[in-house]
Motif scaffolding. Structure first.
Motif, short mmCIF file in Angstrom:
data_model
loop_
_atom_site.label_atom_id
_atom_site.label_comp_id
_atom_site.label_asym_id
_atom_site.label_seq_id
_atom_site.Cartn_x
_atom_site.Cartn_y
_atom_site.Cartn_z
N PHE A 178 2.96 67.01 52.17
CA PHE A 178 3.76 66.57 51.03
C PHE A 178 3.21 65.32 50.36
O PHE A 178 3.64 64.96 49.27
N ALA A 179 2.26 64.66 51.01
CA ALA A 179 1.62 63.50 50.39
C ALA A 179 0.53 63.93 49.42
O ALA A 179 0.08 63.11 48.60
N SER A 180 0.11 65.18 49.50
CA SER A 180 -0.98 65.67 48.66
C SER A 180 -0.42 66.45 47.48
O SER A 180 0.16 67.52 47.66
N MET A 181 -0.63 65.94 46.27
CA MET A 181 -0.14 66.65 45.09
C MET A 181 -0.90 67.95 44.89
O MET A 181 -0.35 68.93 44.39
N ASP A 182 -2.15 68.00 45.32
CA ASP A 182 -2.92 69.24 45.21
C ASP A 182 -2.29 70.34 46.06
O ASP A 182 -2.17 71.49 45.62
N GLU A 183 -1.88 69.99 47.29
CA GLU A 183 -1.26 70.99 48.16
C GLU A 183 0.10 71.42 47.61
O GLU A 183 0.47 72.60 47.68
N ILE A 184 0.84 70.48 47.07
CA ILE A 184 2.14 70.83 46.49
C ILE A 184 1.96 71.73 45.27
O ILE A 184 2.71 72.70 45.07
N ASP A 185 0.94 71.44 44.46
CA ASP A 185 0.66 72.30 43.31
C ASP A 185 0.34 73.72 43.75
O ASP A 185 0.77 74.70 43.12
N ARG A 186 -0.42 73.84 44.84
CA ARG A 186 -0.73 75.18 45.35
C ARG A 186 0.53 75.88 45.85
O ARG A 186 0.71 77.09 45.63
N LEU A 187 1.40 75.13 46.51
CA LEU A 187 2.66 75.69 47.00
C LEU A 187 3.51 76.20 45.83
O LEU A 187 4.01 77.32 45.86
N VAL A 188 3.66 75.38 44.81
CA VAL A 188 4.47 75.72 43.63
C VAL A 188 3.89 76.95 42.93
O VAL A 188 4.62 77.87 42.54
N GLY A 189 2.56 76.99 42.80
CA GLY A 189 1.93 78.13 42.16
C GLY A 189 2.02 79.40 42.99
O GLY A 189 2.27 80.48 42.46
N HIS A 190 1.84 79.27 44.30
CA HIS A 190 1.86 80.42 45.20
C HIS A 190 3.20 81.14 45.15
O HIS A 190 3.26 82.37 45.14
N TYR A 191 4.28 80.38 45.11
CA TYR A 191 5.63 80.95 45.11
C TYR A 191 6.28 80.95 43.73
O TYR A 191 7.47 81.26 43.61
N ASN A 192 5.50 80.62 42.71
CA ASN A 192 5.98 80.66 41.32
C ASN A 192 7.35 79.99 41.19
O ASN A 192 8.30 80.56 40.66
N MET A 193 7.46 78.77 41.66
CA MET A 193 8.73 78.07 41.63
C MET A 193 9.16 77.70 40.22
O MET A 193 10.32 77.35 39.99
N ALA A 194 8.24 77.79 39.27
CA ALA A 194 8.59 77.47 37.88
C ALA A 194 9.63 78.43 37.34
O ALA A 194 10.36 78.10 36.40
N ALA A 195 9.72 79.63 37.93
CA ALA A 195 10.62 80.66 37.39
C ALA A 195 12.06 80.18 37.33
O ALA A 195 12.80 80.49 36.39
N ASP A 196 12.49 79.42 38.33
CA ASP A 196 13.89 78.99 38.37
C ASP A 196 14.20 77.87 37.38
O ASP A 196 15.37 77.60 37.10
N LEU A 197 13.17 77.21 36.86
CA LEU A 197 13.40 76.07 35.97
C LEU A 197 13.37 76.44 34.49
O LEU A 197 13.54 75.58 33.63
N VAL A 198 13.19 77.71 34.21
CA VAL A 198 13.07 78.14 32.81
C VAL A 198 14.30 77.75 32.01
O VAL A 198 14.20 77.16 30.93
N GLU A 199 15.47 78.09 32.51
CA GLU A 199 16.71 77.83 31.78
C GLU A 199 16.94 76.33 31.59
O GLU A 199 17.32 75.87 30.50
#
Length: 519
Positions: free
Chosen positions: A139-160
């Protein structure tokens, strides 16, 4: 009469009894792996301390009565909880909603989003916290968090939320990461001060805080293809310098969306330098079914004397006259299952769709649509709701398409719209959101049913004499920009679907398509 073991089973037993090497048993669908590993456990040396790690409590309860009394049977979570107990001087407190509460308080205190967006934003933070722990993300690595977010497409829930706040999704994701980091730090403090843990803490804390995991001479682990990285770490620490005997089917790895490592079986083999032994005879399926499954898993073999079985393509209208008690109906997506369930219920057949949480997701979408403000709507609730639902879906799909690699999320949103539309079409008496919610709750249940309808994800582990496959052309979904792990999971799902039937398999199509089926 003594049981006749296959040559594969005999080789496994010999390797366990006469060797000391780590073993990974590659067990195809329907190969009798539970019977095999129970027999294998009986071959352990009396002086060895042996742990059998099962996938869930239900399997623990089933196996505990069959395994030797000298074998400790438990879930990996239970083993992790023991480690948490050793790392805390007092009594542990299991608080299921520990991080839910921490996240809710942190969002409220920070005033980071308006009140109406709290729930949507909190869901994304929970995904980061929960999936990040399961995948041992740094969680200290923004690169790893970016990969996590992209892998699970977490952006989908923030659309609204992004649409309503007139901001972009990346800005909201950065805010979500800050809240997640704060809550994880607070979660560690709660454990250290009061012993409060949730179920994922049972895996994450021992793996990341160097807590003392109990050691065993032999660690046997089931469903090795569905281990998360956190679970795999617990397994390795429990074995220490001891022996690992893992069993699983890499082609039944379908839990990647829920935090499992899609390559967990091969990773475990590599980490332990295990000898891989096959368990290739399928005792469940007829030969004709295995001919199709063999396109995905070439080494799957029919049992001696297996029947040819039956495969047939049937029209939709004929299918609705066929199901009877004990049948299983499967589909890759949910909307066709709902339509079929409604029509079967209308014919007096007790049918239910597996997956209460799917119903809960549909209720959330329905309420979101019903609360949407759209000008110029008619007074008729059904017409107004259909317009609101279309508007909501269009907004979410447009926002998703503005980002890369969101095709799977778009399909999920459109499937939810189709599900709700089918329920309304099948229940013309529904005239309010309350009645729609009641209808959804009645369709999705985990209670007993004469005929179960299930997504292929939820059909893993199930079998029936007769299985009906809806939308057979969609047993494995494909879309543009599909990642390698998504493509592999889709083929795995097709394999799971093709290996559920013990006698007859029917591919349900439109009335124009009849004859022998090819999935």
């Amino acid at each position: 009469m003594a049981k006749q073991w296959s040559t594969y089973q005999q080789a496994i037993f010999a390797a366990i009894e006469h060797g000391d090497q780590n073993l990974a048993i590659n067990a195809v669908a329907g190969s009798g792996k539970t019977t095999t590993i129970v027999e294998a456990a009986k071959l352990m040396k009396p002086e060895d301390r042996v742990a059998f790690l099962a996938f869930n409590k239900h399997i623990v309860a089933e196996l505990s009565a069959r395994l030797p009394k000298t074998v400790e049977c438990m879930t990996i979570h239970s083993l992790g909880m023991k480690a948490c107990g050793k790392g805390f001087s007092g009594r542990l407190k299991v608080e299921q909603y520990k991080y839910h509460d921490l996240i809710d308080h942190a969002i409220t205190d920070s005033k980071i989003v308006p009140g109406w967006a709290h729930g949507i934003f909190a869901k994304t933070v929970r995904s980061i916290v929960d999936l990040g722990r399961l995948t041992l993300t740094d969680f200290a690595s923004m690169d790893e968090i970016d990969r996590l977010v992209g892998h699970y497409n977490m952006a989908a829930d923030l659309v609204e939320a992004a649409e309503g706040m007139k901001t972009d999704i990346d800005t909201l994701l950065n805010k979500a990461v800050k809240i997640a980091r704060r809550c994880l730090a607070d979660g560690i403090k709660q454990y250290e001060k009061s012993g409060a843990i949730d179920f994922t803490d049972m895996l994450w804390l021992p793996a990341t805080r160097n807590l003392p995991v109990p050691r065993y001479d032999v660690v046997m682990v089931d469903e090795a293809q569905d281990l998360s990285k956190a679970q795999a770490e617990i397994v390795m620490r429990a074995a220490g310098s001891g022996r690992v005997i893992a069993v699983g089917d890499p082609r039944q790895a379908i839990q990647g969306f829920a935090g499992a490592d899609n390559a967990s079986f091969s990773t475990l083999v590599e980490r332990t330098q295990a000898q891989v032994l096959p368990l290739s005879v399928c005792y469940r399926c007829p030969t004709s079914h295995l001919d199709m499954a063999r396109e995905i898993v070439p080494n799957i073999e029919a049992a001696p004397g297996a029947d040819e079985g039956k495969i047939e393509r049937v029209a939709q209208d004929r299918f609705l006259e066929m199901p009877h008690s004990g049948d299983l109906v499967i589909c890759r997506v949910n909307a066709p299952l709902i339509g079929a369930a409604l029509r079967l219920i209308g014919k007096g057949i007790q049918a239910r769709v597996r997956g209460r949480n799917i119903g809960q997701q549909l209720v959330k979408v329905a309420k979101d649509a019903d609360s949407l403000e759209v000008d110029g709507l008619p007074e008729d609730w059904r017409i107004a709701f259909a317009t609101k639902l279309s508007t909501l879906v269009e907004l979410r799909v447009d926002a998703l398409k503005a980002r890369k690699h969101t095709e799977a999320a778009v399909e999920a949103v459109e499937d939810q719209q189709a599900c709700l539309s089918i329920i309304l079409e099948g229940r013309p008496a529904i005239t309010s959101i309350e009645q729609l919610v009641d209808a959804i709750d009645g369709l999705f249940s985990d209670e007993h049913a004469a005929v179960w309808l299930s997504s292929i994800h939820r059909a893993k582990g199930l079998e029936a004499d007769r299985v009906f496959v809806l939308k057979p052309d969609k047993m494995a979904l494909t879309h543009q920009n599909q990642t390698w792990w998504q493509r592999e999971q889709e083929q795995n799902l097709r394999y799971v679907g093709l290996t559920r039937a013990k006698r007859e398999m029917y591919f349900v199509d439109d009335p124009a398509k009849n004859g022998t089926a090819q999935a």
